[in-house]
Each structure stands twice: as C-alpha cells, then as structure tokens.
Motif scaffolding. Structure first.
Motif, PDB file in Angstrom:
ATOM      1  N   LYS A  51      25.615  21.550 -33.807  1.00 17.75           N
ATOM      2  CA  LYS A  51      26.804  20.757 -33.467  1.00 17.75           C
ATOM      3  C   LYS A  51      26.946  20.544 -31.968  1.00 17.75           C
ATOM      4  CE  LYS A  51      29.299  22.102 -37.649  1.00 17.75           C
ATOM      5  NZ  LYS A  51      30.378  22.944 -38.235  1.00 17.75           N
ATOM      6  N   LEU A  52      26.480  21.494 -31.172  1.00 18.23           N
ATOM      7  CA  LEU A  52      26.477  21.295 -29.721  1.00 18.23           C
ATOM      8  C   LEU A  52      25.525  20.159 -29.348  1.00 18.23           C
ATOM      9  CD1 LEU A  52      26.456  24.904 -28.178  1.00 18.23           C
ATOM     10  CD2 LEU A  52      28.417  23.439 -28.682  1.00 18.23           C
ATOM     11  N   ILE A  53      24.352  20.145 -29.983  1.00 18.64           N
ATOM     12  CA  ILE A  53      23.386  19.076 -29.702  1.00 18.64           C
ATOM     13  C   ILE A  53      23.940  17.728 -30.154  1.00 18.64           C
ATOM     14  CG2 ILE A  53      21.068  18.209 -30.213  1.00 18.64           C
ATOM     15  CD1 ILE A  53      20.190  21.140 -30.602  1.00 18.64           C
ATOM     16  N   ALA A  54      24.643  17.732 -31.270  1.00 21.73           N
ATOM     17  CA  ALA A  54      25.215  16.490 -31.789  1.00 21.73           C
ATOM     18  C   ALA A  54      26.378  15.986 -30.949  1.00 21.73           C
ATOM     19  CB  ALA A  54      25.686  16.702 -33.230  1.00 21.73           C
ATOM     20  N   GLY A  55      27.032  16.906 -30.223  1.00 22.06           N
ATOM     21  CA  GLY A  55      28.230  16.526 -29.477  1.00 22.06           C
ATOM     22  C   GLY A  55      29.485  16.654 -30.307  1.00 22.06           C
ATOM     23  N   ILE A  56      29.374  17.232 -31.508  1.00 21.42           N
ATOM     24  CA  ILE A  56      30.541  17.456 -32.368  1.00 21.42           C
ATOM     25  C   ILE A  56      31.394  18.592 -31.790  1.00 21.42           C
ATOM     26  CG2 ILE A  56      31.269  18.197 -34.675  1.00 21.42           C
ATOM     27  CD1 ILE A  56      28.709  16.882 -35.747  1.00 21.42           C
ATOM     28  N   GLU A  57      30.714  19.557 -31.169  1.00 17.98           N
ATOM     29  CA  GLU A  57      31.403  20.631 -30.469  1.00 17.98           C
ATOM     30  C   GLU A  57      30.884  20.697 -29.032  1.00 17.98           C
ATOM     31  OE1 GLU A  57      31.605  24.385 -32.379  1.00 17.98           O
ATOM     32  OE2 GLU A  57      32.188  23.565 -34.325  1.00 17.98           O
ATOM     33  N   THR A  58      31.683  21.309 -28.160  1.00 15.88           N
ATOM     34  CA  THR A  58      31.350  21.390 -26.736  1.00 15.88           C
ATOM     35  C   THR A  58      31.037  22.823 -26.349  1.00 15.88           C
ATOM     36  OG1 THR A  58      32.849  19.549 -26.298  1.00 15.88           O
ATOM     37  CG2 THR A  58      32.154  20.859 -24.412  1.00 15.88           C
ATOM     38  N   ALA A  59      30.016  23.019 -25.561  1.00 18.02           N
ATOM     39  CA  ALA A  59      29.650  24.360 -25.103  1.00 18.02           C
ATOM     40  C   ALA A  59      30.737  24.939 -24.206  1.00 18.02           C
ATOM     41  CB  ALA A  59      28.326  24.308 -24.344  1.00 18.02           C
ATOM     42  N   SER A  60      30.978  26.243 -24.342  1.00 22.70           N
ATOM     43  CA  SER A  60      31.927  26.918 -23.466  1.00 22.70           C
ATOM     44  C   SER A  60      31.361  27.046 -22.058  1.00 22.70           C
ATOM     45  CB  SER A  60      32.257  28.311 -24.028  1.00 22.70           C
ATOM     46  OG  SER A  60      32.766  28.211 -25.346  1.00 22.70           O
ATOM     47  N   SER A  61      30.038  27.159 -21.968  1.00 20.27           N
ATOM     48  CA  SER A  61      29.347  27.159 -20.682  1.00 20.27           C
ATOM     49  C   SER A  61      27.939  26.639 -20.911  1.00 20.27           C
ATOM     50  CB  SER A  61      29.311  28.563 -20.075  1.00 20.27           C
ATOM     51  OG  SER A  61      28.599  29.463 -20.907  1.00 20.27           O
ATOM     52  N   GLY A  62      27.281  26.231 -19.835  1.00 11.97           N
ATOM     53  CA  GLY A  62      25.965  25.649 -19.972  1.00 11.97           C
ATOM     54  C   GLY A  62      26.055  24.173 -20.358  1.00 11.97           C
ATOM     55  N   ALA A  63      24.933  23.594 -20.760  1.00 10.71           N
ATOM     56  CA  ALA A  63      24.902  22.165 -21.055  1.00 10.71           C
ATOM     57  C   ALA A  63      23.825  21.835 -22.065  1.00 10.71           C
ATOM     58  CB  ALA A  63      24.662  21.371 -19.768  1.00 10.71           C
ATOM     59  N   VAL A  64      24.011  20.704 -22.737  1.00 17.40           N
ATOM     60  CA  VAL A  64      22.994  20.131 -23.615  1.00 17.40           C
ATOM     61  C   VAL A  64      22.661  18.745 -23.066  1.00 17.40           C
ATOM     62  CG1 VAL A  64      22.421  19.362 -25.937  1.00 17.40           C
ATOM     63  CG2 VAL A  64      23.862  21.389 -25.619  1.00 17.40           C
ATOM     64  N   ILE A  65      21.383  18.475 -22.896  1.00 15.23           N
ATOM     65  CA  ILE A  65      20.933  17.209 -22.327  1.00 15.23           C
ATOM     66  C   ILE A  65      20.002  16.524 -23.323  1.00 15.23           C
ATOM     67  CG2 ILE A  65      19.687  16.117 -20.423  1.00 15.23           C
ATOM     68  CD1 ILE A  65      20.446  18.632 -18.750  1.00 15.23           C
ATOM     69  N   CYS A  66      20.321  15.300 -23.684  1.00 14.22           N
ATOM     70  CA  CYS A  66      19.489  14.516 -24.604  1.00 14.22           C
ATOM     71  C   CYS A  66      19.045  13.232 -23.899  1.00 14.22           C
ATOM     72  CB  CYS A  66      20.267  14.165 -25.875  1.00 14.22           C
ATOM     73  SG  CYS A  66      20.621  15.568 -26.946  1.00 14.22           S
ATOM     74  N   ALA A  67      17.751  13.005 -23.883  1.00 15.22           N
ATOM     75  CA  ALA A  67      17.178  11.816 -23.236  1.00 15.22           C
ATOM     76  C   ALA A  67      17.675  11.684 -21.802  1.00 15.22           C
ATOM     77  CB  ALA A  67      17.510  10.564 -24.047  1.00 15.22           C
ATOM     78  N   GLY A  68      17.811  12.818 -21.112  1.00 13.20           N
ATOM     79  CA  GLY A  68      18.187  12.805 -19.703  1.00 13.20           C
ATOM     80  C   GLY A  68      19.669  12.715 -19.421  1.00 13.20           C
ATOM     81  N   GLU A  69      20.507  12.657 -20.474  1.00 13.81           N
ATOM     82  CA  GLU A  69      21.947  12.534 -20.283  1.00 13.81           C
ATOM     83  C   GLU A  69      22.665  13.729 -20.887  1.00 13.81           C
ATOM     84  OE1 GLU A  69      23.403   8.836 -21.747  1.00 13.81           O
ATOM     85  OE2 GLU A  69      22.167   7.614 -20.404  1.00 13.81           O
ATOM     86  N   VAL A  70      23.660  14.243 -20.163  1.00 12.23           N
ATOM     87  CA  VAL A  70      24.448  15.371 -20.648  1.00 12.23           C
ATOM     88  C   VAL A  70      25.268  14.932 -21.861  1.00 12.23           C
ATOM     89  CG1 VAL A  70      26.274  17.018 -20.087  1.00 12.23           C
ATOM     90  CG2 VAL A  70      24.568  16.417 -18.363  1.00 12.23           C
ATOM     91  N   VAL A  71      25.219  15.715 -22.912  1.00 12.14           N
ATOM     92  CA  VAL A  71      25.970  15.406 -24.139  1.00 12.14           C
ATOM     93  C   VAL A  71      27.445  15.745 -23.921  1.00 12.14           C
ATOM     94  CG1 VAL A  71      26.296  16.021 -26.568  1.00 12.14           C
ATOM     95  CG2 VAL A  71      23.981  15.787 -25.627  1.00 12.14           C
ATOM     96  N   VAL A  72      28.304  14.741 -24.099  1.00 12.53           N
ATOM     97  CA  VAL A  72      29.752  14.948 -23.938  1.00 12.53           C
ATOM     98  C   VAL A  72      30.518  14.583 -25.205  1.00 12.53           C
ATOM     99  CG1 VAL A  72      29.719  14.671 -21.443  1.00 12.53           C
ATOM    100  CG2 VAL A  72      30.007  12.656 -22.902  1.00 12.53           C
ATOM    101  N   GLY A  73      29.817  14.106 -26.226  1.00 11.49           N
ATOM    102  CA  GLY A  73      30.452  13.733 -27.479  1.00 11.49           C
ATOM    103  C   GLY A  73      29.435  13.138 -28.422  1.00 11.49           C
ATOM    104  N   PRO A  74      29.846  12.809 -29.651  1.00  5.90           N
ATOM    105  CA  PRO A  74      28.920  12.228 -30.632  1.00  5.90           C
ATOM    106  C   PRO A  74      28.365  10.888 -30.172  1.00  5.90           C
ATOM    107  CG  PRO A  74      30.951  12.996 -31.675  1.00  5.90           C
ATOM    108  CD  PRO A  74      31.193  13.016 -30.197  1.00  5.90           C
TER     109      PRO A  74
END
Length: 254
Positions: A51-74
């Motif tokens: 769900k963090l990778i999907a952007g359904i939930e947000t990390a409490s710390s750290g980051a998820v990056i998909c295709a060079g962009e930080v995930v901030v939502g679905p």
C-alpha cells in the motif's frame, strides 16, 4: 516501472493511543519489468508495504520512489488488486473492466476496443454481460486483473489475489498471470504467504519478518520458465525457502 523504497517505516496508533510500528526502515529496489513476490507470515507488513508503494498509505518516515518520482498518492500508473476483488456489483463484467477508462485519454471507440481486448485476453466474452454476483471466485479475480490491466499500468500491485481460491484454480490463474506479465512487459509485485506460489511466479522473493516488518532476505529465483512444480530444482528451492522462513521465525521467538 522501477521502484525504490528508501528507509520506509510505518506506524499506526492503537485504540489506547500507543504507537505500533508495522514496518521498520525498509530498503528495497525493484527493477522495471521484474516480477517480485513479498513473502512472509501474517502480520509481517507485506500488505502495508504494498500500500505504501501504491500510494494508498503514506510512510511515517522514509520514502517510496516510482519511476524517479516520490509517491504521494495513488496513480493510474500503479494498478492495485485487492484480495476481495472489489468489483462494482451494479456494473456488468464489461462495464467493470472499462470503468477506469472513463476519465482517461482517447476516443470512446478506442476505450471500447481496449476494454474488449482485455475481455478477450482473459476469455471473458461469454461473461461480459453478467454481474459480479453471477460469477465464480476465479472469474471474479480474472475480471479484477483485467480491469487493472485495462488502465495499462507500468506497475501492478497484487495483495494475495488468489488466497481464497481452490488449489487447481489457483494454479491455473498463476499460469495465466505469468503469461500476462510476459506479454505486458510491466512490473509486478505480488503479496503471498505461499512459498510454492512465490517460487512459481517470481524473479525474486522478498522474505519479510514480523514485529515490526523488515526485509529478512532476498532470494533470486533462477529457474527457467515455464516452471514445473515437480522439477528437482523447484522442489529443492522450495525446501530452502521453507528452511529460511523457519529459521527466521525461530530466531524471533528466542
């Protein structure tokens, strides 16, 4: 689509207000076009990471990056398939599959042709006019996957989509899923607690440990495709992964 998880942690608050850490400092890289399985027991944070990778939930710390962009939502570029299918009961199979195309680019004809392509691909022609309540579990799951792929995501995330199906149907859909992955050239991330399923599907298996969830080991699956579950190499790798899971569980219990 490539995925990079950088020191991602996730905490929730219990009913008493106490913070409960579900994931701790996850570091993970998934290459574009790869098929990865997240494997581990219940409660190890597999679904939370998905769900963090999907952007359904947000990390409490750290980051998820998909295709060079930080995930901030679905995003429609990251498809998500739930275990319970989540089909719209008031829509037919055809309407469910085409639903996500309504706001997308393209003419009505192009969207209709795209939906029909996935209806044929999943052999749903005879069921196209039926409603979800008229479908079997296996057919419902095929509709859910077809609906997600109809948006042509570069990344498809699946949360134990075959868990509720019987063994024979589960194996059939696993085979279909591998064929679709090879054809679509997308990145697939698949959550499971079934070792055999993970070995059959994945290029790499990410073994997770609980309390809080962390990456315990990464197992490359260097078996040729199509894979046979009775091959000696398959059986040997299955035993090896089971031993690994048992060792991780034993070390946590001590």
């Amino acid at each position: 689509m490539d995925v990079e998880v950088k020191r991602a942690s996730k905490s929730y608050h219990s009913s008493g207000g106490k913070a409960v850490e579900a994931l701790s400092a996850i570091d993970l890289t998934i290459s574009s076009g790869e098929f990865v399985c997240l494997l581990g027991p219940s409660g190890c944070g597999k679904s939370t990471l998905l769900k963090l990778i999907a952007g359904i939930e947000t990390a409490s710390s750290g980051a998820v990056i998909c295709a060079g962009e930080v995930v901030v939502g679905p995003s429609t570029g990251r498809g998500f398939i739930f275990q319970d299918y989540s089909l719209f009961p008031w829509l037919t199979v055809r309407q469910n599959i085409a639903f996500g195309l309504q706001r997308g680019k393209g003419t009505k004809r192009e969207k209709r042709e795209l939906a029909e392509h996935y209806i044929r691909l999943f052999e749903l022609e005879e069921a196209a006019g039926l409603y979800p309540k008229q479908l079997s579990g296996g057919m419902s799951q095929r509709v859910a996957i077809a609906r997600a792929l109809c948006l042509q995501p570069k990344l498809l995330l699946m949360d134990e989509p075959f868990a509720a199906l019987d063994a024979m149907l589960r194996q059939k859909l696993q085979e279909e899923l591998v064929r679709i992955w090879q054809r679509e050239n997308a990145t697939f991330v698949f959550v499971t607690h079934d070792v055999e399923e993970a070995i059959f599907l994945a290029d790499r298996i990410i073994v997770m440990s609980p309390r809080p969830g962390a990456v315990s080991a990464i197992v490359p699956v260097q078996l040729p495709r199509p894979r046979e579950r009775t091959d000696a190499a398959f059986v040997e790798l299955r035993a090896s992964v089971l031993r690994l899971l048992h060792e991780r569980q034993s070390s946590i219990a001590q």
